[in-house]
Enzyme design. Sequence first.
Site, mmCIF file in Angstrom:
data_model
loop_
_atom_site.group_PDB
_atom_site.id
_atom_site.type_symbol
_atom_site.label_atom_id
_atom_site.label_comp_id
_atom_site.label_asym_id
_atom_site.label_seq_id
_atom_site.Cartn_x
_atom_site.Cartn_y
_atom_site.Cartn_z
ATOM 1 C CG ASN A 99 -15.842 -1.001 38.970
ATOM 2 O OD1 ASN A 99 -16.098 -0.444 37.975
ATOM 3 N ND2 ASN A 99 -16.671 -1.003 40.269
ATOM 4 C CB CYS A 100 -12.059 -6.573 36.370
ATOM 5 S SG CYS A 100 -12.731 -7.065 37.824
ATOM 6 C CG LEU A 101 -7.515 -2.195 35.836
ATOM 7 C CD1 LEU A 101 -6.538 -1.943 36.488
ATOM 8 C CD2 LEU A 101 -8.383 -1.149 34.876
#
EC number: 2.8.1.-
Length: 101
Positions: A99-101
Amino acid sequence: MEKASVNHLNKLPAWSEPTARQLAAEDNLELTEAHMEILRVARQFYADFGFSPSMRPLTRYVSDHLDLSKGRSVYLMQLFPESPAKSVARLAGLPTPKNCL
C-alpha cells in the site's frame, strides 16, 4: 556482501546492518541506533507475518514492540523523511509494502 539493487535487496538473507548503512548512504541518510531499531522491528514484523508493513501496521507494531512514542508517524517521518514504510522496507531488505506510493 551481495550487491543491493536500486530499490531492494535481491535476497532477504543478504541483509545486514552494514548493508543497510550502505543503502542509506546512497540516500544521503546516516543511520543512527534509532533508525536501526526501527529496521530490526520491521524485519521482525516480516518474520511474524510474511509481508512488509505499510505505514499503519508499522506504527502499531513499533508502538507494541518498542514504545508508543516511537510508533507515532511523526517520529517515523523524522527518521525516514521520504516515505517511512517504503524507506524502512528498502533499508531493512524487505519487499516494498503493497500500500505504499
